[in-house]
Design an enzyme around this catalytic site. Structure first.
Site, PDB file in Angstrom:
ATOM      1  N   ARG A  57       0.849  -1.194   0.000  1.00 32.02           N
ATOM      2  CA  ARG A  57       0.000   0.000   0.000  1.00 32.02           C
ATOM      3  C   ARG A  57       0.884   1.244   0.000  1.00 32.02           C
ATOM      4  O   ARG A  57       0.633   2.208  -0.680  1.00 32.02           O
ATOM      5  CB  ARG A  57      -0.957   0.009   1.206  1.00 32.02           C
ATOM      6  N   TYR A 110     -16.705  17.088 -16.030  1.00 29.97           N
ATOM      7  CA  TYR A 110     -17.010  15.667 -16.047  1.00 29.97           C
ATOM      8  C   TYR A 110     -18.041  15.389 -14.952  1.00 29.97           C
ATOM      9  O   TYR A 110     -17.881  15.818 -13.807  1.00 29.97           O
ATOM     10  CB  TYR A 110     -15.722  14.877 -15.790  1.00 29.97           C
ATOM     11  N   ASP A 182      -7.611  18.825 -14.777  1.00 32.60           N
ATOM     12  CA  ASP A 182      -7.911  17.456 -15.184  1.00 32.60           C
ATOM     13  C   ASP A 182      -7.472  17.340 -16.644  1.00 32.60           C
ATOM     14  O   ASP A 182      -8.116  17.868 -17.541  1.00 32.60           O
ATOM     15  CB  ASP A 182      -9.421  17.193 -15.022  1.00 32.60           C
ATOM     16  N   LYS A 207      -8.502   6.323 -19.451  1.00 28.14           N
ATOM     17  CA  LYS A 207      -8.794   6.822 -20.790  1.00 28.14           C
ATOM     18  C   LYS A 207      -7.540   6.719 -21.672  1.00 28.14           C
ATOM     19  O   LYS A 207      -7.068   5.628 -21.907  1.00 28.14           O
ATOM     20  CB  LYS A 207      -9.343   8.237 -20.684  1.00 28.14           C
TER      21      LYS A 207
HETATM   22  C1  LIG Z   1     -13.390   9.282 -16.667  1.00 33.24           C
HETATM   23  C2  LIG Z   1     -13.029  10.644 -16.199  1.00 33.24           C
HETATM   24  C3  LIG Z   1     -12.798  10.906 -14.844  1.00 33.24           C
HETATM   25  C4  LIG Z   1     -12.969   9.848 -13.770  1.00 33.24           C
HETATM   26  O1  LIG Z   1     -12.047   8.837 -13.885  1.00 33.24           O
HETATM   27  P1  LIG Z   1     -12.334   7.311 -13.442  1.00 33.24           P
HETATM   28  O2  LIG Z   1     -11.070   6.615 -13.802  1.00 33.24           O
HETATM   29  O3  LIG Z   1     -13.524   6.831 -14.186  1.00 33.24           O
HETATM   30  O4  LIG Z   1     -12.598   7.356 -11.968  1.00 33.24           O
HETATM   31  C5  LIG Z   1     -12.401  12.175 -14.496  1.00 33.24           C
HETATM   32  N1  LIG Z   1     -12.284  13.159 -15.412  1.00 33.24           N
HETATM   33  C6  LIG Z   1     -12.504  12.949 -16.718  1.00 33.24           C
HETATM   34  C7  LIG Z   1     -12.358  14.072 -17.675  1.00 33.24           C
HETATM   35  C8  LIG Z   1     -12.892  11.681 -17.162  1.00 33.24           C
HETATM   36  O5  LIG Z   1     -13.143  11.485 -18.465  1.00 33.24           O
END
Ligand SMILES: *Cc1c(COP(=O)(O)O)cnc(C)c1O
Length: 387
Positions: A57, A110, A182, A207
């Site tokens: 961890r 998001y 982000d 992604k």
């Molecule tokens: C998918 C996404 C998230 C969240 O991520 P997870 O891996 O699904 O928890 C945050 N910001 C954006 C822009 C995303 O496309």
């Protein structure tokens, strides 16, 4: 828990993507970082740790390799990886905000990020104001003496809105808030927010970084090593870490990030050109278009415009639902950023949770995650579905 600063930092992006944090294994020479599937480590006498590892961890060599790679790609001081993008955001927010603090969030954030702030952190006394980040006066007007964080997404999901990272960083500095970007949609290949003045980058590695729709993960990358220490403490104390196999999948994906993003961007440009010529399409949302309201800023802060495209169709929500049901190369599904093309209907899928709020999306909107298949097949598929 790793910092950058290796010799690889002098090299080009694609070289760093393949080598930073990924030296051949000292024991065997394996050129690929092994999956260290271990929860604990032998100590050479009490406290005699090898390489600082005592429990997975707290630290794991596969995860450390991924974190060093990300820090290098984003030009950060350090990176920390988690079991999902939202787990990364959660640990970041709990590291830097306290009850009574105020956060500015993009009005088209998001949906999951909005839900995390409004429904989870709201209960813990953190106030959130959704603001159109492209309107800098509105951002400034929304700040209060309690504003401790400006959360930025650019491009945004699903409307591909563009925010000026350097200008937001100046506002954040003025009011004493952190600017968090982000960077999931752009990836560090197209945009490096820390070099534009952002304090923190967060990623859904699910992604483009993973890139193959086979893993869920998240990351926080920081410019300031002192903030990094807080995140490191909470990564261990809260425990929302990514496992070694998932870290390895993301590392594998990152090696081809540059070539994938080139192809995603090229295919998206072809799709955009096709959609613009279609009489069934009323509006195309893509930052690469000269008429896009954020185009000039995008041209300045991004090297290309990425693989996400949204568009609105003639005939309202029923027509939009028919189109997303009718493709065969584009797969109907949530998520984005994989090699395969995806199509979805945000109003009832990814953005269902923001229905009725200020973040609601148009009900005739379709979102594409344009993959790296043969462009001609993507155009034929859309042509059939729109007919
Ligand atoms: C998918 C996404 C998230 C969240 O991520 P997870 O891996 O699904 O928890 C945050 N910001 C954006 C822009 C995303 O496309």
């Amino acid at each position: 828990m790793s910092g950058s600063g290796s010799d690889w930092d002098k090299h080009g992006f694609d070289t760093r993507a393949i080598h930073a944090g990924q030296e051949p294994d000292p024991q065997t020479g394996a050129v690929v970082v092994p999956i260290y599937a271990t929860s604990t480590y032998k100590q050479d006498g009490v406290g005699g740790l090898r390489g600082g590892y005592e429990y997975s961890r707290t630290g794991n060599p596969t995860r450390a390799a991924l974190e060093e790679s990300l820090a290098s790609l984003e030009r950060g001081a350090a990176a920390y990886t988690f079991g999902s993008g939202l787990a990364a955001s959660d640990t970041l927010v709990r590291s830097v905000l306290r009850p009574g603090d105020h956060v500015i969030l993009p009005i088209d954030a998001y949906g999951g990020s909005y839900r995390l702030f409004a429904r989870v952190f709201g209960e813990w006394g953190i106030e959130v104001t959704p603001v159109p980040l492209s309107d800098l006066d509105a951002v400034r007007a929304a700040t209060t003496e309690r504003t401790k964080m400006i959360w930025c997404e650019t491009p945004t999901n699903p409307l591909l809105g563009i925010a000026d990272i350097a200008a937001l960083s100046a506002i954040a500095r003025e009011v004493g808030a952190l600017l968090v970007v982000d960077n999931t949609f752009a990836t560090p290949y197209l945009q490096q927010p820390l070099t534009l003045g952002a304090d923190v980058v967060v990623h859904s590695m699910t992604k483009y970084l993973g890139g193959h729709s086979d893993v869920v993960g998240g990351a926080v990358v920081v410019a300031d090593p002192t903030l990094g220490e807080k995140i490191a403490f909470n990564q261990n104390a809260i425990g929302a870490i990514i496992g070694p196999f998932d870290a390895w999948l993301v590392l594998r994906g990152i090696k081809t990030l540059g070539v994938r993003m080139d192809r995603h961007s090229d295919n998206a440009a072809a799709v955009v050109e096709f959609l613009q010529a279609s009489p069934k399409v009323t509006r195309v949302w893509y930052p690469g278009l000269a008429e896009h309201p954020g185009h000039d800023i995008a041209a300045r802060q991004m090297s290309q415009y990425g693989g996400m495209v949204s568009f609105q169709v003639e005939g309202g929500p029923d027509a939009a639902r028919r189109v997303v049901d009718a493709t065969s190369v584009f797969t109907l599904g949530e998520s984005l950023g994989g090699v395969e093309s995806l199509i979805e209907y945000p109003a009832a899928m990814t953005h269902a949770s923001v229905a009725g709020s200020a973040l609601e999306v148009p009900d005739d909107l379709i979102r594409l995650s344009v993959g790296i298949e043969s462009a001609a097949d993507l155009l034929t598929d859309l042509d059939r579905a729109l007919a």
